[in-house]
Scaffold this motif. Sequence first.
Motif, short mmCIF file in Angstrom:
data_model
loop_
_atom_site.label_atom_id
_atom_site.label_comp_id
_atom_site.label_asym_id
_atom_site.label_seq_id
_atom_site.Cartn_x
_atom_site.Cartn_y
_atom_site.Cartn_z
N SER A 15 22.20 70.86 6.77
CA SER A 15 23.12 70.04 7.56
C SER A 15 22.79 68.56 7.37
O SER A 15 21.63 68.18 7.29
CB SER A 15 23.01 70.39 9.04
OG SER A 15 23.56 71.66 9.28
N GLY A 16 23.84 67.76 7.27
CA GLY A 16 23.67 66.33 7.10
C GLY A 16 23.75 65.87 5.66
O GLY A 16 23.76 64.68 5.39
N ARG A 17 23.82 66.81 4.71
CA ARG A 17 23.89 66.45 3.29
C ARG A 17 25.20 65.72 3.02
O ARG A 17 26.26 66.13 3.46
CB ARG A 17 23.80 67.70 2.42
CG ARG A 17 24.23 67.59 0.98
CD ARG A 17 23.09 67.16 0.08
NE ARG A 17 23.51 66.99 -1.29
CZ ARG A 17 23.19 67.80 -2.29
NH1 ARG A 17 22.45 68.85 -2.07
NH2 ARG A 17 23.62 67.54 -3.50
N THR A 18 25.14 64.63 2.29
CA THR A 18 26.31 63.85 1.93
C THR A 18 27.12 64.58 0.87
O THR A 18 26.58 65.14 -0.07
CB THR A 18 25.89 62.46 1.41
OG1 THR A 18 25.13 61.80 2.43
CG2 THR A 18 27.10 61.61 1.06
N ILE A 19 28.44 64.55 1.05
CA ILE A 19 29.36 65.18 0.12
C ILE A 19 30.16 64.09 -0.59
O ILE A 19 30.65 63.15 0.04
CB ILE A 19 30.33 66.13 0.87
CG1 ILE A 19 29.57 67.20 1.63
CG2 ILE A 19 31.35 66.74 -0.07
CD1 ILE A 19 28.79 68.14 0.77
N GLY A 53 32.03 62.53 2.97
CA GLY A 53 31.72 63.24 4.20
C GLY A 53 30.34 63.84 4.18
O GLY A 53 29.51 63.49 3.34
N GLU A 54 30.11 64.75 5.14
CA GLU A 54 28.83 65.44 5.23
C GLU A 54 29.08 66.90 5.54
O GLU A 54 30.14 67.28 6.00
CB GLU A 54 27.94 64.80 6.29
CG GLU A 54 28.41 65.01 7.72
CD GLU A 54 27.47 64.45 8.76
OE1 GLU A 54 26.35 64.07 8.41
OE2 GLU A 54 27.85 64.41 9.92
N PRO A 91 30.64 58.17 -0.79
CA PRO A 91 30.61 59.49 -0.15
C PRO A 91 31.88 59.73 0.66
O PRO A 91 32.47 58.79 1.19
CB PRO A 91 29.38 59.42 0.76
CG PRO A 91 29.08 57.98 0.93
CD PRO A 91 29.67 57.25 -0.24
N ALA A 97 21.55 72.97 0.18
CA ALA A 97 21.94 71.88 1.07
C ALA A 97 21.75 72.28 2.51
O ALA A 97 22.07 73.39 2.91
CB ALA A 97 23.40 71.51 0.83
N ILE A 124 32.74 71.04 6.69
CA ILE A 124 32.72 69.79 5.94
C ILE A 124 33.42 68.75 6.80
O ILE A 124 34.63 68.84 7.04
CB ILE A 124 33.42 69.93 4.58
CG1 ILE A 124 32.81 71.10 3.80
CG2 ILE A 124 33.32 68.64 3.79
CD1 ILE A 124 33.63 71.54 2.63
N ASN A 125 32.66 67.77 7.28
CA ASN A 125 33.19 66.71 8.12
C ASN A 125 33.59 65.56 7.20
O ASN A 125 32.74 64.93 6.58
CB ASN A 125 32.16 66.26 9.15
CG ASN A 125 32.69 65.22 10.09
OD1 ASN A 125 33.81 64.74 9.97
ND2 ASN A 125 31.87 64.86 11.07
#
Length: 193
Positions: free
Chosen positions: A63-67, A40-41, A38, A61, A83-84
């Motif tokens: 908040s907190g969903r893995t990207i 980010g999130e 992964p 999606a 996107i963090n």
Amino acid sequence: MMKSLNIKRLAFKAATFGVLFAFIVSGSLVSLAVSSKPVGEILVTGAKAGGASVTVNGEPADSGRTIFSSSTISTPEGTSAVINLGKAGKIQLAPGSTFVIDVDGNAVKGDLTAGSLTVLNSAQTVGVKTLTGDVVELATGETASATSGTSSKKAKPGPGGLDWWIWAAIIGGAAAAVIIIATRDDNVTSPVR
């Protein structure tokens, strides 16, 4: 009879080989298509307009969903997403945006096909390909639009909410006025007492 038995064996071997080959090929394609790491999130902000939500690869999606790298992120009208990407930085998608992200270490790039994107912070410049085909390199605080091939910096307001260049013009004009008044010679003599 012997000839038909040999044909049946050959057909069975060919079918077995074909099925085995199909399993090997499809198994390798699935493992190649999924990124194992992964990047980010996602953090979703704003109201869900008419039940619409941010989507990642077409799936709703929160908040907190893995990207993962190569993810397609879309925001509906009225909802934005951040996107963090950890050490690589943070990117904000405006409402009505679609972005395909590609992350390799701290290098971030992608295709912006709708809306606009702002780099909140980044270890390196972010390469954004727009609909015009241009790749715009964005630094922290810069924004790109899908329909334009240029970036824009957010103005940092000075005191009173005015841009710094306005304050520079005011101060420069005042300084020029003081200098002109101070150097003006009127030949006025004061009375002697």
